[in-house]
Design a protein around this motif. Sequence first.
Motif, PDB file in Angstrom:
ATOM      1  N   GLU A  62      15.196  -4.745   0.861  1.00 12.19           N
ATOM      2  CA  GLU A  62      14.470  -6.002   0.692  1.00 12.19           C
ATOM      3  C   GLU A  62      12.981  -5.728   0.491  1.00 12.19           C
ATOM      4  OE1 GLU A  62      17.220  -8.902   3.547  1.00 12.19           O
ATOM      5  OE2 GLU A  62      15.196  -8.309   4.192  1.00 12.19           O
ATOM      6  N   GLN A  63      12.318  -6.589  -0.283  1.00  8.84           N
ATOM      7  CA  GLN A  63      10.888  -6.489  -0.471  1.00  8.84           C
ATOM      8  C   GLN A  63      10.173  -6.989   0.780  1.00  8.84           C
ATOM      9  OE1 GLN A  63       8.855  -9.144  -3.316  1.00  8.84           O
ATOM     10  NE2 GLN A  63       8.048  -7.295  -4.296  1.00  8.84           N
ATOM     11  N   VAL A  64       9.140  -6.252   1.193  1.00  8.15           N
ATOM     12  CA  VAL A  64       8.411  -6.601   2.417  1.00  8.15           C
ATOM     13  C   VAL A  64       7.350  -7.662   2.134  1.00  8.15           C
ATOM     14  CG1 VAL A  64       6.958  -5.725   4.279  1.00  8.15           C
ATOM     15  CG2 VAL A  64       8.810  -4.306   3.367  1.00  8.15           C
ATOM     16  N   ASN A  65       6.462  -7.375   1.190  1.00 13.49           N
ATOM     17  CA  ASN A  65       5.334  -8.271   0.919  1.00 13.49           C
ATOM     18  C   ASN A  65       5.272  -8.580  -0.570  1.00 13.49           C
ATOM     19  OD1 ASN A  65       2.912  -9.617   0.692  1.00 13.49           O
ATOM     20  ND2 ASN A  65       1.727  -8.141   1.887  1.00 13.49           N
ATOM     21  N   PRO A  66       5.612  -9.790  -0.982  1.00 13.16           N
ATOM     22  CA  PRO A  66       5.592 -10.132  -2.415  1.00 13.16           C
ATOM     23  C   PRO A  66       4.199 -10.114  -3.014  1.00 13.16           C
ATOM     24  CG  PRO A  66       6.008 -12.080  -1.080  1.00 13.16           C
ATOM     25  CD  PRO A  66       6.072 -10.920  -0.151  1.00 13.16           C
ATOM     26  N   ASP A  67       3.167 -10.105  -2.173  1.00 15.03           N
ATOM     27  CA  ASP A  67       1.784 -10.082  -2.667  1.00 15.03           C
ATOM     28  C   ASP A  67       1.210  -8.673  -2.710  1.00 15.03           C
ATOM     29  OD1 ASP A  67       1.668 -12.889  -2.932  1.00 15.03           O
ATOM     30  OD2 ASP A  67       1.252 -13.097  -0.781  1.00 15.03           O
ATOM     31  N   HIS A  68       2.037  -7.673  -2.461  1.00 17.33           N
ATOM     32  CA  HIS A  68       1.568  -6.290  -2.517  1.00 17.33           C
ATOM     33  C   HIS A  68       1.051  -5.998  -3.929  1.00 17.33           C
ATOM     34  CE1 HIS A  68       1.442  -1.947  -2.207  1.00 17.33           C
ATOM     35  NE2 HIS A  68       1.842  -1.990  -0.941  1.00 17.33           N
ATOM     36  N   PRO A  69      -0.174  -5.464  -4.063  1.00 14.08           N
ATOM     37  CA  PRO A  69      -0.742  -5.271  -5.404  1.00 14.08           C
ATOM     38  C   PRO A  69      -0.033  -4.217  -6.251  1.00 14.08           C
ATOM     39  CG  PRO A  69      -2.146  -4.288  -3.736  1.00 14.08           C
ATOM     40  CD  PRO A  69      -1.108  -5.075  -3.003  1.00 14.08           C
ATOM     41  N   CYS A  70       0.647  -3.292  -5.622  1.00 10.99           N
ATOM     42  CA  CYS A  70       1.334  -2.229  -6.379  1.00 10.99           C
ATOM     43  C   CYS A  70       2.717  -2.005  -5.783  1.00 10.99           C
ATOM     44  CB  CYS A  70       0.532  -0.933  -6.353  1.00 10.99           C
ATOM     45  SG  CYS A  70      -1.105  -1.066  -7.072  1.00 10.99           S
ATOM     46  N   SER A  71       3.509  -3.024  -5.783  1.00 13.55           N
ATOM     47  CA  SER A  71       4.805  -2.955  -5.124  1.00 13.55           C
ATOM     48  C   SER A  71       5.642  -1.805  -5.661  1.00 13.55           C
ATOM     49  CB  SER A  71       5.550  -4.269  -5.313  1.00 13.55           C
ATOM     50  OG  SER A  71       6.728  -4.286  -4.539  1.00 13.55           O
ATOM     51  N   GLY A  72       6.183  -1.021  -4.730  1.00 15.20           N
ATOM     52  CA  GLY A  72       6.999   0.127  -5.088  1.00 15.20           C
ATOM     53  C   GLY A  72       7.814   0.548  -3.880  1.00 15.20           C
TER      54      GLY A  72
END
Length: 300
Positions: A1-11
């Motif tokens: 699952e994605q932790v933070n949808p506002d992460h600037p460089c999601s990976g």
Amino acid sequence: EQVNPDHPCSGPDNWRGSTDTSGGTPGQLNAVFDPTPDTTAPGIADVELRDSQTLAVTFSERVVASSLAADKWQLQPGIGVADLQFTGQALIRSVTVALQQPMQNQTRYELTYQGVTDCWGNALNDPERVALTYLAPEPAHRHDVLVTELMPAPEPPVALPAYEYIELRNVSDKVLALQDQQLLVDSQATALPELLLRPDTSVILTDPLGAVEFLEEGQVIGVQGLPPLINSEGRVTLRNQQGELVHTIAYRDDWYNGSFKEEGGWSLEMVDLQQPCAQGANWKPSDNPSGGTPGRPNSV
């Protein structure tokens, strides 16, 4: 699952396995959801000394590759950084540090670095320091490495993985390259994989299929083609690159002294590491309730 949808460089750093008891949260707020922004600058998680002029550095998180500059890194005392090498163009997790001069054996150093920035813009503005000691591999000689534990009959298992194993221990004050040793079980020779065995440390040699099951016990290596240990009796020998004898042990099942442990699941352990030539008088079945102590101090 994605932790933070506002992460600037999601990976990879922004994804985790679901903690929901059903195994996932389709159509619902992710169980691992956390909108808290990262405000911590990256650091070094691990430094591997590849050789006298090469360090492999792993960061605590992915960092911006363009924030790495060789002139911001130094090894004290007195060694500059010639180059920083990495794979990837934007975000990286590790870097290879090439030094301008070789490190000296048995010398303590301090790696200093700064300017590293993560995806959130957190920058390491003040120098950080990592202490390390360079120990160059040296040749193994008589009794530098000992065979200290054997599991010839792992079944029925007590509480250890049901695989044969051989425990080796570096009892010298030198760093030894495991790949420079040759292991013989009876007359069958086996090449050992690459590993630096530091002073007063052990390694468990076992079948590659069983290696993962021993990870909680200590340092372990799966050896392809590891010859089997005959239950009744056999010989385990270590030789160095020059063919010189490092250690040998000719074990027998009567070393169990008629105990029920002879039926299987219990290892044989060396009692006194200062008496490596004592053979049966210096070996006993393990007293550990799990059946053995691979990778740990012997129980006898």
